[in-house]
Design a protein around this motif. Structure first.
Motif, PDB file in Angstrom:
ATOM      1  N   UNK A  26      16.534  12.882  -1.774  1.00 31.34           N
ATOM      2  CA  UNK A  26      15.462  13.024  -2.757  1.00 31.34           C
ATOM      3  C   UNK A  26      14.573  14.223  -2.474  1.00 31.34           C
ATOM      4  N   UNK A  27      14.461  14.603  -1.232  1.00 29.53           N
ATOM      5  CA  UNK A  27      13.638  15.752  -0.869  1.00 29.53           C
ATOM      6  C   UNK A  27      14.396  17.064  -1.028  1.00 29.53           C
ATOM      7  N   UNK A  28      15.608  17.131  -0.517  1.00 29.42           N
ATOM      8  CA  UNK A  28      16.314  18.412  -0.394  1.00 29.42           C
ATOM      9  C   UNK A  28      17.449  18.574  -1.406  1.00 29.42           C
ATOM     10  N   UNK A  29      18.112  17.484  -1.773  1.00 28.92           N
ATOM     11  CA  UNK A  29      19.257  17.559  -2.681  1.00 28.92           C
ATOM     12  C   UNK A  29      19.108  16.562  -3.840  1.00 28.92           C
ATOM     13  N   UNK A  30      18.012  16.610  -4.592  1.00 30.68           N
ATOM     14  CA  UNK A  30      17.804  15.595  -5.627  1.00 30.68           C
ATOM     15  C   UNK A  30      18.845  15.622  -6.741  1.00 30.68           C
ATOM     16  N   UNK A  31      19.486  16.752  -6.988  1.00 35.56           N
ATOM     17  CA  UNK A  31      20.447  16.813  -8.097  1.00 35.56           C
ATOM     18  C   UNK A  31      21.660  15.935  -7.830  1.00 35.56           C
ATOM     19  N   UNK A  32      22.138  15.889  -6.583  1.00 40.35           N
ATOM     20  CA  UNK A  32      23.288  15.031  -6.292  1.00 40.35           C
ATOM     21  C   UNK A  32      22.857  13.565  -6.349  1.00 40.35           C
ATOM     22  N   UNK A  33      21.626  13.276  -5.963  1.00 41.00           N
ATOM     23  CA  UNK A  33      21.173  11.886  -6.049  1.00 41.00           C
ATOM     24  C   UNK A  33      21.011  11.448  -7.498  1.00 41.00           C
ATOM     25  N   UNK A  34      20.687  12.362  -8.380  1.00 42.44           N
ATOM     26  CA  UNK A  34      20.652  12.003  -9.803  1.00 42.44           C
ATOM     27  C   UNK A  34      22.045  11.566 -10.264  1.00 42.44           C
ATOM     28  N   UNK A  35      23.083  12.280  -9.839  1.00 46.12           N
ATOM     29  CA  UNK A  35      24.447  11.855 -10.157  1.00 46.12           C
ATOM     30  C   UNK A  35      24.731  10.471  -9.567  1.00 46.12           C
ATOM     31  N   UNK A  36      24.250  10.246  -8.358  1.00 41.43           N
ATOM     32  CA  UNK A  36      24.465   8.947  -7.716  1.00 41.43           C
ATOM     33  C   UNK A  36      23.769   7.832  -8.480  1.00 41.43           C
ATOM     34  N   UNK A  37      22.587   8.105  -9.013  1.00 37.21           N
ATOM     35  CA  UNK A  37      21.889   7.100  -9.817  1.00 37.21           C
ATOM     36  C   UNK A  37      22.685   6.775 -11.077  1.00 37.21           C
ATOM     37  N   UNK A  38      23.262   7.804 -11.697  1.00 32.56           N
ATOM     38  CA  UNK A  38      24.101   7.562 -12.870  1.00 32.56           C
ATOM     39  C   UNK A  38      25.335   6.757 -12.486  1.00 32.56           C
ATOM     40  N   UNK A  39      25.853   7.013 -11.286  1.00 26.30           N
ATOM     41  CA  UNK A  39      26.969   6.214 -10.799  1.00 26.30           C
ATOM     42  C   UNK A  39      26.587   4.754 -10.619  1.00 26.30           C
ATOM     43  N   UNK A  40      25.361   4.495 -10.158  1.00 26.88           N
ATOM     44  CA  UNK A  40      24.903   3.114  -9.989  1.00 26.88           C
ATOM     45  C   UNK A  40      24.809   2.389 -11.333  1.00 26.88           C
ATOM     46  N   UNK A  41      24.424   3.116 -12.354  1.00 31.65           N
ATOM     47  CA  UNK A  41      24.409   2.509 -13.693  1.00 31.65           C
ATOM     48  C   UNK A  41      25.797   2.006 -14.046  1.00 31.65           C
ATOM     49  N   UNK A  42      26.816   2.806 -13.757  1.00 27.31           N
ATOM     50  CA  UNK A  42      28.184   2.396 -14.065  1.00 27.31           C
ATOM     51  C   UNK A  42      28.657   1.257 -13.171  1.00 27.31           C
ATOM     52  N   UNK A  43      28.223   1.251 -11.901  1.00 30.76           N
ATOM     53  CA  UNK A  43      28.515   0.094 -11.042  1.00 30.76           C
ATOM     54  C   UNK A  43      28.030  -1.190 -11.712  1.00 30.76           C
ATOM     55  N   UNK A  44      26.819  -1.138 -12.210  1.00 35.28           N
ATOM     56  CA  UNK A  44      26.206  -2.327 -12.814  1.00 35.28           C
ATOM     57  C   UNK A  44      26.889  -2.711 -14.127  1.00 35.28           C
ATOM     58  N   UNK A  45      27.149  -1.722 -14.967  1.00 36.79           N
ATOM     59  CA  UNK A  45      27.760  -2.013 -16.260  1.00 36.79           C
ATOM     60  C   UNK A  45      29.177  -2.555 -16.107  1.00 36.79           C
ATOM     61  N   UNK A  46      29.911  -2.013 -15.145  1.00 36.29           N
ATOM     62  CA  UNK A  46      31.317  -2.395 -15.001  1.00 36.29           C
ATOM     63  C   UNK A  46      31.515  -3.611 -14.103  1.00 36.29           C
TER      64      UNK A  46
END
Length: 759
Positions: free
Chosen positions: A363-383
């Motif tokens: 979240x401090x240094x590489x927030x863009x990859x964590x944004x992708x990870x958050x979108x991945x978590x949405x799919x974990x939940x939906x699927x």
């Protein structure tokens, strides 16, 4: 004047050379991928393997010294290699999924691991994140590997031989191989995985070899067949040819969790017509670009190597599970539905470990990859219906807590936007109030929500640990709910439950303790007993797990003086233990015992934040001392360079944060607790274009204490830093000294956030 001019003429070329050399430094070459590889079941020095991959790449490659299915796939004290394995393994305890191996050999065909293995020496081994090379003595072959995100290139240098071979082992859970000589091509898939169940799981691969085959064979286990195509429980393929002395044979390899056709596309997209050397240079460039977000100066060469070797370990997990189709659309194999689904997906991490420092660093240094990870978590939940707590690649039934709450809340609270946070919020509410399959949701939730704790005597193991972690997770949900402007009538219950940690504090001993359903204490009680009410630790480790309300814990212990005395006791107590719950001395216990730091068990996660708690009680110099002691004693860029499980970047993240000079005790609170920097200068190059510059020019082994600190030119006495403020750019100037300044950071106003201090 002439002498000065002459001196300037003499010095100028050297100065210019030094400046050029400094500019040309490749940070990636400080990294030792063998750090932590000298590990065993009963004693871990990291439990790592040399990961040859790109940051967060879908595929990782490693030399394999262990047997098929052995989580210790590479150990430093082994002396034979039996293959070069595509791996997705997060830890030996979790083992692997999506794996197959490639091995060159000469002489007679030997398809089994024992038959094809070769002696090797670390003297001929070169391990870089972007390149691996080793000499296989029994076959007189030098093997080289260089990676992309979903593919790799191999270069095998063969001797003069009329019997040179390459073995492709698709492993033993049900596999497929097909040799296509007309295209110098081998395709197949492996279905082997350790954690499941997984629906329709296959790791498809495609391999192109730049030399015609003069021999083709497939094997079912060790039995040869007449076919060039084979489905079997354990399928392997062998191709052969004559080679001249020093002849190089190149392999282009890619894989996919979706199809062979997608593997072909991954290969084409990521390699094109690039040579081995071009792929290697591109991989090196990616690593340097990623590492250059954090530049350290002024430490010893050992400290610099350790720092970047730790940072390297932080940039693998969770790894990308998603791929890109011919139309440029992002899609992924779903471990929940067994189908190809749209969108991002990541896998291979346990939030029990990584919520503490790895995700705060992203979240401090590489927030863009964590944004992708958050979108991945949405799919974990939906699927799948739940957020994962441990994914490998689907839900895995290990560890405790509901720490997806911290992962989701922290990202949003620290500025991540542009994704469906409402769905993630609903996923948190669902997980907080229900028990799901394979460690999802909350085990014992009905007791926790009614009694305020998970009881000791209701046959739910590690109950006190669960209670403490649920309490912090409730805080994270409450903070996210506030940020999303949810009504108090909806989120107030999570604030209330976040104080449930108090229900397990026994004032008669000043420690956390298991409690029975009727409200009586667990009896008999031994604060040195590992496991049982706690997870891979004892009461001395878990008592400090009140990340969001340290002031509340201070109050329970009777005030700052008593709190500090209890902290001090962790280091002065002998390293005694009770292992009766496990029936053996588990490696985490042994690592504490031999570390020489009393009950401080840095090799495991529950206590890693504890050093920084001195800053909540007015004695921050003790945090400065113990953080430096731990960095010096417990970390080095050597095969035995960690003091326990590295655990998907978490133990490394502790070092990297501590070397920078602060640590995220409570990830969802938006603050970092100050320690002291290890280097003379540290520059954080943030993704938003801002810089955080941390200067401590008189820092040294002796000068480990903070005498004064200025923040953007103004005196700064607080024991914490604001994440939001750092994201605007900052210059911190530390004046270090050999003696602690016992006046700085001692007032209540200087202390970091605690929920009990909210008005």
């Amino acid at each position: 004047m002439k002498r000065l001019s002459l001196l300037l003429l003499i010095l100028t070329p050297f100065t210019t050379f030094a400046q050029q050399t400094k500019k040309q430094i490749n940070l990636v070459d400080y990294i030792n991928p063998l750090m932590g590889t000298q590990s065993h079941y009963d004693l871990s020095n990291g439990n790592t393997y040399p990961a040859i991959a790109l940051p967060w790449g879908m595929n990782t490659w490693t030399p394999q010294t262990g047997k098929m299915g052995d989580g210790w796939q590479y150990t430093y004290d082994a002396y034979k290699i039996n293959g070069f394995k595509q791996t997705h393994q997060p830890s030996p305890w979790m083992n692997d999924y999506g794996q197959f191996a490639i091995m060159p050999e000469t002489g007679h065909i030997k398809v089994t691991q024992d038959g094809r293995q070769s002696w090797f020496s670390h003297k001929t081994e070169i391990a870089k994140p972007y390149y691996y090379s080793v000499y296989l003595a029994d076959h007189d072959v030098t093997a080289e590997i260089t990676p992309t995100e979903r593919s790799a290139q191999f270069r095998f240098t063969f001797p003069k031989s009329d019997s040179s071979f390459i073995v492709i082992d698709a492993f033993d859970r049900g596999s497929y191989v097909k040799i296509i000589p007309s295209q110098n091509k081998i395709v197949g898939y492996s279905t082997k995985y350790a954690r499941g169940p997984l629906k329709n799981f296959k790791n498809y691969f495609v391999i192109y070899i730049d030399k015609p085959f003069t021999l083709t064979r497939t094997y079912s286990d060790s039995t040869a067949t007449d076919s060039t195509e084979l489905h079997a429980k354990h399928a392997s393929a062998v191709i052969g040819f004559k080679t001249s002395i020093g002849e190089q044979v190149h392999l282009r390899v890619a894989s996919s969790f979706i199809s062979i056709e997608q593997a072909e596309l991954n290969l084409k997209r990521e390699q094109g017509n690039d040579s081995f050397n071009t792929t290697e240079q591109k991989a090196k460039d990616v690593w340097n670009k990623t590492l250059n977000h954090v530049a350290v100066e002024g430490g010893t060469i050992d400290q610099t190597r350790t720092f970047y070797s730790c940072l390297y370990r932080m940039l693998f997990f969770p790894n990308k599970l998603y791929e890109i189709n011919a139309q440029g659309k992002i899609l992924h194999y779903s471990p929940y539905t067994g189908k190809t689904e749209s969108g991002y997906m990541f896998a291979g991490t346990g939030f029990w470990d990584t919520f503490r420092a790895l995700y705060p660093f992203l979240n401090l240094v590489y927030p863009s990859i964590n944004k992708e990870m958050q979108e991945g978590l949405i799919n974990d939940y939906k699927e799948g219906g739940w957020l994962p707590e441990w994914s490998s690649p689907g839900y895995s039934d290990v560890m405790v807590g509901n720490n997806s709450a911290s992962i989701v809340a922290e990202a949003y609270l620290k500025g991540a936007r542009g994704y469906d946070i409402e769905t993630l919020y609903q996923a948190l509410i669902h997980g907080a109030n229900n028990e799901g399959p394979r460690a999802t949701g909350r085990k014992g939730v009905e007791y926790y929500n009614t009694l305020g704790y998970v009881p000791y005597d209701v046959k739910i193991n590690e109950n006190a640990a669960r209670t403490l972690e649920y309490a912090y997770d409730d805080f994270a949900i409450y903070e996210l709910g506030k940020a999303l402007h949810k009504p108090e009538s909806e989120i107030g219950i999570y604030k209330k439950r976040s104080m449930n940690y108090r229900n397990l504090f026994d004032p008669s001993i000043g420690l956390m303790r298991g409690k029975n359903k009727d409200g009586s204490w667990e009896t008999p009680f031994n604060p040195f007993k590992w496991g049982d009410a706690f997870t891979e630790g004892n009461s001395w480790h878990y008592t400090w797990g009140v990340f969001h309300d340290i002031q509340g814990l201070v109050n329970l212990m009777g005030g700052k003086k008593q709190f500090v005395a209890k902290l001090d006791s962790v280091f002065t107590l002998p390293p005694i233990f009770d292992d009766s719950y496990y029936g053996e001395v588990i490696h985490e216990i042994r690592e504490m015992q031999i570390a020489g730091m009393g009950q401080y068990a840095h090799g495991n996660q529950p206590i890693q934040h504890m050093i920084y708690l001195y800053g909540y009680a007015g004695e921050p110099w003790k945090a400065q001392y113990w953080a430096r002691e731990t960095m010096n004693k417990m970390y080095k860029a050597t095969p035995d360079g960690y003091c326990g499980d590295e655990d998907n970047g978490q133990t490394s993240a502790w070092y990297v944060f501590s070397a920078i000079g602060f640590y995220p005790v409570c990830p969802a609170a938006g603050q970092y607790v100050l320690g002291a920097p290890l280097f003379n200068k540290i520059t954080l190059n943030l993704e938003n274009g801002k810089q955080v510059i941390i200067n401590s020019p008189n820092n040294s082994a002796a000068n480990k204490y903070v005498n004064t600190l200025s923040y953007n030119g103004k005196p700064y006495d607080f024991n914490w830093l604001s994440h939001a403020a750092l994201m605007q750019g900052a210059v911190l100037n530390f004046n270090m000294s050999a003696k602690p300044n016992k006046q700085r950071g001692t007032k209540d106003v200087d202390f970091p956030y605690s929920l009990s201090n909210e008005k």
